[in-house]
Design a protein around this motif. Structure first.
Motif, short mmCIF file in Angstrom:
data_model
loop_
_atom_site.label_atom_id
_atom_site.label_comp_id
_atom_site.label_asym_id
_atom_site.label_seq_id
_atom_site.Cartn_x
_atom_site.Cartn_y
_atom_site.Cartn_z
N THR A 1 73.88 -3.79 -40.54
CA THR A 1 73.89 -5.27 -40.38
C THR A 1 75.28 -5.84 -40.50
O THR A 1 75.47 -7.21 -40.34
CB THR A 1 73.01 -6.14 -41.59
N ALA A 2 76.32 -4.95 -40.64
CA ALA A 2 77.50 -5.44 -40.68
C ALA A 2 78.04 -6.23 -39.05
O ALA A 2 78.78 -7.29 -39.24
CB ALA A 2 78.63 -4.20 -40.81
N ARG A 3 77.40 -5.71 -38.23
CA ARG A 3 77.66 -6.45 -36.75
C ARG A 3 76.47 -7.05 -36.48
O ARG A 3 75.47 -6.58 -36.29
CB ARG A 3 77.96 -5.27 -35.65
N GLY A 4 76.48 -8.65 -36.68
CA GLY A 4 75.32 -9.34 -36.15
C GLY A 4 74.33 -9.84 -37.08
O GLY A 4 73.67 -10.64 -37.21
N GLY A 5 74.46 -9.11 -38.45
CA GLY A 5 73.53 -9.24 -39.47
C GLY A 5 72.05 -8.86 -39.27
O GLY A 5 71.92 -7.87 -38.48
N GLN A 6 71.21 -9.42 -39.92
CA GLN A 6 69.79 -9.16 -40.17
C GLN A 6 69.16 -9.36 -38.56
O GLN A 6 69.67 -10.52 -37.81
CB GLN A 6 69.03 -9.70 -41.04
N ARG A 7 68.27 -8.57 -37.96
CA ARG A 7 67.32 -8.97 -36.71
C ARG A 7 66.46 -10.06 -37.34
O ARG A 7 66.01 -10.31 -38.50
CB ARG A 7 66.39 -7.74 -36.48
N ILE A 8 66.18 -11.01 -36.44
CA ILE A 8 65.47 -12.19 -36.65
C ILE A 8 64.15 -12.53 -35.76
O ILE A 8 63.33 -13.29 -36.11
CB ILE A 8 66.13 -13.56 -36.74
N ALA A 9 64.38 -11.80 -34.67
CA ALA A 9 63.37 -11.91 -33.81
C ALA A 9 63.46 -10.90 -32.67
O ALA A 9 64.26 -10.14 -32.38
CB ALA A 9 63.24 -13.46 -33.05
N SER A 10 62.13 -10.56 -31.74
CA SER A 10 62.03 -9.74 -30.89
C SER A 10 61.29 -10.21 -29.75
O SER A 10 60.29 -11.28 -30.01
CB SER A 10 61.20 -8.27 -31.51
N VAL A 11 61.69 -9.87 -28.64
CA VAL A 11 60.92 -10.38 -27.48
C VAL A 11 60.60 -8.95 -26.53
O VAL A 11 61.68 -8.13 -26.19
CB VAL A 11 61.75 -11.16 -26.34
N VAL A 12 59.30 -8.65 -26.44
CA VAL A 12 58.84 -7.20 -25.69
C VAL A 12 58.16 -7.96 -24.33
O VAL A 12 57.13 -8.60 -24.19
CB VAL A 12 57.72 -6.77 -26.53
N MET A 13 58.82 -7.55 -23.30
CA MET A 13 58.43 -7.76 -21.93
C MET A 13 57.76 -6.66 -21.29
O MET A 13 58.25 -5.49 -21.11
CB MET A 13 59.71 -8.32 -21.20
N TYR A 14 56.74 -6.90 -20.82
CA TYR A 14 55.96 -5.90 -20.11
C TYR A 14 56.17 -5.99 -18.42
O TYR A 14 55.93 -6.93 -17.93
CB TYR A 14 54.43 -6.20 -20.15
N LEU A 15 56.85 -5.02 -18.18
CA LEU A 15 57.20 -4.51 -17.00
C LEU A 15 56.00 -4.18 -15.58
O LEU A 15 56.37 -4.19 -14.50
CB LEU A 15 58.70 -3.76 -16.71
N ASN A 16 54.97 -3.82 -16.43
CA ASN A 16 53.77 -3.41 -15.46
C ASN A 16 52.73 -3.56 -16.25
O ASN A 16 52.52 -3.83 -17.43
CB ASN A 16 53.98 -1.88 -14.93
N THR A 17 51.41 -3.34 -15.59
CA THR A 17 50.36 -3.42 -16.35
C THR A 17 49.45 -2.11 -16.48
O THR A 17 49.09 -1.35 -15.33
CB THR A 17 49.15 -4.14 -15.71
N PRO A 18 49.69 -1.43 -17.59
CA PRO A 18 48.87 0.08 -17.97
C PRO A 18 47.40 -0.14 -17.20
O PRO A 18 46.96 -1.10 -17.60
CB PRO A 18 49.16 0.31 -19.22
N GLU A 19 47.08 0.99 -16.72
CA GLU A 19 45.33 1.11 -16.46
C GLU A 19 44.72 0.98 -17.78
O GLU A 19 43.64 0.56 -17.50
CB GLU A 19 45.27 2.36 -15.73
N GLU A 20 45.06 1.51 -18.50
CA GLU A 20 44.19 1.24 -19.89
C GLU A 20 45.30 1.79 -21.31
O GLU A 20 45.91 2.39 -21.18
CB GLU A 20 43.14 2.58 -20.04
#
Length: 248
Positions: free
Chosen positions: A171-190
């Motif tokens: 965390t020395a660079r940027g501090g703690q993580r505070i949020a995430s964004v997970v983007m789906y680039l395709n649609t899995p069949e299942e």
């Protein structure tokens, strides 16, 4: 103190004495605090960013989760895959000392873009920045991940554990993580969605959509997993955001 007529430098010196801190250390702490940010949680039913409409179709508050439909266009999804594919290698995690390592819990292939590395990456980073009201500099590099049938990322937290010996290093660079964004680039069949076991929620992986979630240190409800791909393949792009500037 300003209203009472004290100047900025004089106020710092007085407060540093009260807190029994060197004036330089107090000034550095004030500067760091001024750079600390939190994300803005997108509100339903939709947000328009630079003419691009993002639909907010699901929202929870504990933990904070938003399903963002249409965050990316189909063309952007395909282009990200194309730019990332030649650079894929075994995905890594961050260990307690802040070093990257292979982990049996994470069986995908992946790669990182640097901030603004390509015009496409720059455009997506700016969109996320404006949507969540946080500077681009607070983001880690965009990570692209590729999962084949049976591959997954077992339940984990994205925030760093303050009780671990490597917390200061990571965390020395940027501090703690505070949020995430997970983007789906395709649609899995299942399969291949994102699961939040603490609240019994599974977000379906659909091309162009994303799941955003925010958290504090120790937030147990933010436990999540990249569920196994049962049929087909899964491509995602992940953006982690920090409380302070991560990029210079």
């Amino acid at each position: 103190m300003r209203d009472a007529g004290y100047g900025g430098e004089q106020s710092k010196q007085i407060l540093a004495r009260v807190l029994n801190m060197p004036t330089a250390a107090f000034a550095a702490a004030v500067k760091q605090s001024a750079q600390t940010c939190r994300t803005r949680h997108p509100a339903a039913p939709q947000q328009v960013v630079d003419g691009h409409t993002v639909r907010v179709s699901l929202a929870t508050e504990a933990p904070v989760i938003r399903l963002l439909e249409g965050l990316l266009t189909p063309e952007e999804c395909d282009a990200l895959i194309g730019e990332a594919q030649p650079r894929l290698q075994r995905s890594l995690t961050v260990d307690v000392d802040g070093q990257h390592q292979t982990d049996q819990r994470r069986t995908s292939l992946g790669m990182f873009f640097t901030i603004g590395e390509t015009p496409l990456v720059q455009r997506i980073e700016q969109r996320i920045s404006r949507l969540l009201d946080i500077p681009v500099t607070h983001g880690e590099g965009l990570q692209i991940l590729h999962y084949l049938p049976g591959q997954e990322y077992e339940p984990h937290f994205d925030w760093f554990d303050p009780t671990q010996p490597g917390f200061g290093a990571v965390t020395a660079r940027g501090g703690q993580r505070i949020a995430s964004v997970v983007m789906y680039l395709n649609t899995p069949e299942e399969g291949g969605g994102t699961g939040f076991p603490a609240i019994g929620l599974t977000v379906t992986a659909m091309r162009g959509s994303a799941v955003y979630f925010a958290y504090d240190s120790g937030d147990q409800a933010s436990l999540h997993a990249g569920l196994p791909v049962l049929k087909g393949e899964k491509w995602i792009a992940t953006k982690w955001l920090r409380e302070r500037p991560y990029q210079t």
